[in-house]
Scaffold this active site. Sequence first.
Site, PDB file in Angstrom:
ATOM      1  CD1 TRP A 171      -2.791   1.643   0.762  1.00 25.10           C
ATOM      2  CD2 TRP A 171      -1.249   2.428   2.162  1.00 25.10           C
ATOM      3  NE1 TRP A 171      -3.144   2.917   1.082  1.00 25.10           N
ATOM      4  CE2 TRP A 171      -2.222   3.426   1.951  1.00 25.10           C
ATOM      5  CE3 TRP A 171      -0.173   2.698   3.009  1.00 25.10           C
ATOM      6  CZ2 TRP A 171      -2.149   4.681   2.562  1.00 25.10           C
ATOM      7  CZ3 TRP A 171      -0.098   3.944   3.617  1.00 25.10           C
ATOM      8  CH2 TRP A 171      -1.096   4.922   3.385  1.00 25.10           C
ATOM      9  CG  ASP A 337     -15.316   6.685   3.267  1.00 22.92           C
ATOM     10  OD1 ASP A 337     -16.522   6.524   3.499  1.00 22.92           O
ATOM     11  OD2 ASP A 337     -14.426   5.953   3.716  1.00 22.92           O
ATOM     12  NE  ARG A 413      -9.925   2.741   5.995  1.00 24.99           N
ATOM     13  CZ  ARG A 413     -10.494   3.554   5.120  1.00 24.99           C
ATOM     14  NH1 ARG A 413     -11.386   3.096   4.258  1.00 24.99           N
ATOM     15  NH2 ARG A 413     -10.191   4.816   5.076  1.00 24.99           N
ATOM     16  CE  LYS A 446     -11.265   6.419  -4.589  1.00 25.14           C
ATOM     17  NZ  LYS A 446     -10.610   7.536  -3.912  1.00 25.14           N
ATOM     18  CD1 TRP A 447     -15.569  -1.829  -6.142  1.00 26.04           C
ATOM     19  CD2 TRP A 447     -17.547  -1.733  -7.173  1.00 26.04           C
ATOM     20  NE1 TRP A 447     -16.222  -3.002  -5.899  1.00 26.04           N
ATOM     21  CE2 TRP A 447     -17.440  -2.970  -6.517  1.00 26.04           C
ATOM     22  CE3 TRP A 447     -18.706  -1.458  -7.899  1.00 26.04           C
ATOM     23  CZ2 TRP A 447     -18.451  -3.940  -6.565  1.00 26.04           C
ATOM     24  CZ3 TRP A 447     -19.710  -2.423  -7.943  1.00 26.04           C
ATOM     25  CH2 TRP A 447     -19.583  -3.639  -7.278  1.00 26.04           C
ATOM     26  CG  ASP A 448     -11.733   2.174  -1.911  1.00 27.38           C
ATOM     27  OD1 ASP A 448     -10.849   1.329  -2.136  1.00 27.38           O
ATOM     28  OD2 ASP A 448     -11.514   3.253  -1.315  1.00 27.38           O
ATOM     29  CG  MET A 449     -12.245  -4.814  -1.959  1.00 25.03           C
ATOM     30  SD  MET A 449     -11.363  -6.187  -2.693  1.00 25.03           S
ATOM     31  CE  MET A 449      -9.683  -5.726  -2.601  1.00 25.03           C
ATOM     32  CB  CYS A 494     -10.325   2.556  -5.700  1.00 26.24           C
ATOM     33  SG  CYS A 494      -9.410   3.130  -4.254  1.00 26.24           S
ATOM     34  CG  ASP A 516      -4.897   5.440  -0.875  1.00 24.78           C
ATOM     35  OD1 ASP A 516      -5.625   5.798  -1.820  1.00 24.78           O
ATOM     36  OD2 ASP A 516      -5.293   4.700   0.040  1.00 24.78           O
TER      37      ASP A 516
HETATM   38  C1  GLA Z   1      -9.153   4.163   0.304  1.00 22.92           C
HETATM   39  C2  GLA Z   1      -8.919   4.862  -1.028  1.00 22.92           C
HETATM   40  C3  GLA Z   1      -8.841   6.353  -0.795  1.00 22.92           C
HETATM   41  C4  GLA Z   1     -10.117   6.844  -0.131  1.00 22.92           C
HETATM   42  C5  GLA Z   1     -10.355   6.070   1.145  1.00 22.92           C
HETATM   43  C6  GLA Z   1     -11.714   6.404   1.724  1.00 22.92           C
HETATM   44  O1  GLA Z   1      -8.048   4.267   1.114  1.00 22.92           O
HETATM   45  O2  GLA Z   1      -7.772   4.382  -1.646  1.00 22.92           O
HETATM   46  O3  GLA Z   1      -8.627   7.035  -2.001  1.00 22.92           O
HETATM   47  O4  GLA Z   1     -11.182   6.671  -1.023  1.00 22.92           O
HETATM   48  O5  GLA Z   1     -10.305   4.662   0.945  1.00 22.92           O
HETATM   49  O6  GLA Z   1     -11.976   5.729   2.899  1.00 22.92           O
END
Ligand code: GLA
Length: 698
Positions: A171, A337, A413, A446-449, A494, A516
């Site tokens: 990361w 977020d 997290r 923006k689809w995060d994981m 993402c 990030d």
């Molecule tokens: C991850 C993404 C960030 C942001 C945060 C929000 O870390 O990589 O860009 O969107 O989540 O919680």
Amino acid sequence: MINYIEKNKIFVLETNNTHYVFGIDKTGYNRHIHWGGKCSIKDYEFTDINGENSNNSMLDEYRQEITPFGSTMYRECDIKAKFADGCREISMHFENYSINGNTLCVNFKDDFYPLWITLNYEVYEDYDIIKRYVTLKNTGNDNIVFDRIFSAEFSLPSVEPYTFKNTNGAWGGEFLQTETVLDGGSLVYESRRGASNHNQSPYFIAHRNADENSGEVYFASLAYSGNFKVSASRDNYSVTRISIGMNDFDFSHTLTPDETFDTPPVYCGRANGFGEMSRNMNRFCVDVLMPKQFNDKPLPVLYNSWEATGFDVNSAHQTELAKIAAEMGVELFVMDDGWFGKRNNDCAGLGDWFVNPEKFPNGLDELIENVNALGMDFGIWVEPEMVNPDSDLYRSHPDWAYHYDHRNADELRNQLVLNMTRADVQEYIFNCLDELLKNHNIKYIKWDMNRPFSQTGAENLDDPQMYSYLHTMAVYSIVDRLKERYPHVQFESCASGGGRCDLGAISHYDQVWTSDNTDGIDRMTIQKGYSLLHPIKTMRAWVTDIEGINKPCSLDFRFNIAMQGALGIGGNLIKYSAEDLEICKRNTAFYKSIRNTVQFGDLYRILDIEKDEVLCNEYVSADKNKSVIFIAANGTRFYKKKFNLHFAGLDMKKTYSFALDGTEYKKGGAYLMNVGIPIYVRGVDYNRAIVLMSVDEK
Ligand code: GLA
């Protein structure tokens, strides 16, 4: 083109610069013959393998397209199964083949058991790329249980050891390159985390002393975002083989009667130097692989609120940011977020995809309308595959998260992973996102994981060990369904930055959040690693307020780096001075004037920040009429960075005009590439962007 030599059952797959040759030998086995430069087709034949003795099996020396488990083959195998009576050996022999245009299917059948294995190939001649995958079919009445199904095996031609490139990242440090010489034994790159990850990449790049412009480079990349494995080995006869596919770690797949299974595809190629490899893959991804809604459209300049506001979002504050972003020329405003459920920090709310009424008492549309009135589209962040135990979703469906009844579910997290292999979970997520897109004018998701998986019980499945594959397919399918219903909505992959970046994600999402880590200096290295086998157009790059953790760099410098992908802005604009705002405005306008060349052009990595202390990347439009060159360095040593910059990729016969540091140039492509122009890199914050335009000579 696909040629078939009937006499000795040999297939020659032909791309612009390469022959990929294999065939069926007298015993009905598949055998690899050649991957490399083109030869006269009639010369291809099988060579005999001699020297079998009680400790050395001839079969073990075979170079194959796919190696089944069993017999006297002890090297890495690609397919391993157990039949109903307990037999664990596959004995596959050629049955027939079909050629349909640029598609080839070669069918094999087990000698006794009702198993068919098809090797599938698709030839993309102009891109020098071949697609490969395997199809399994159970034609009997009993289950066949597989504990390994790779997508392809490759054999490399030279007896010399190859150097393998992959990533050794984390990361905030994604796509960092590693090189390992494989002179014996084996080498594995893999993910065991449920999804592809920040650490290693689902590809191989193998070469012997290649550089950007020369040297044979062999590569293959798996289009899959689940657990993967790349296993390379070099045997005592100096043959280098690589198997690539879904990881067999914690894997099992039962093929039921009449069931067919296609492995994830692999895209492979051979190039002259790493530069050509990247350009071939870049063009192929943009033209062929990427979702069709946005592959041919330039991506907009976006603003993302995450680094400015964190979880503390509300309509007034976001609107304030949006006003400034619009003034800068931003085209898409993304709220990150914090907008849903009880999401005031990362401890709660994931799963409750409903607008937080305290933060948005008048609903989301108030903000969206403000953003639209400023001339920008609106985008939003979601993390659909996750749930916080402190959420209404988890309170009503604790069984929806992966778990074992008598084990603690490990949180990372403060969140758990939803079991996306369940149809009800898939429907819930699809419906939440469908509602969001139906009810609001949203143009970007923006689809995060943000975590790897654990306690992957998935007791709903007959094969719980298929969870990684099924989870991945469920994600792809929800994105595809939403894209079909809302074709004007862009999707970004993402995963805490670049944790889900692979050709599988790139086949379904329009772009990727690269990292990030938005430090301009670190980004030079991260972006280079990204560009090796992923399309530039998908590489989201923001300018933020991180001024360089170890080496400060100016706003102009950060723009120079971020403009080398799909530009975004992510700083706290409210704190920007009038001068900062002008810099942002100027750079955004400049980016818009060159973004087609960056996003659709050919990239030439001329100088490498790690090796040369200076970064120099040149992008050239397909018609070679326009080129943009970025040069950046942050503190070179010994006053020695004076050199002639040799441009690349231009048309030798065209004349180009440009300006640098007040000097106007008008020179031929041949001169610019062979002689170059003088560059004097100095200072701690050197950055330049040069735009070349071809001029009409008539
Ligand atoms: C991850 C993404 C960030 C942001 C945060 C929000 O870390 O990589 O860009 O969107 O989540 O919680």
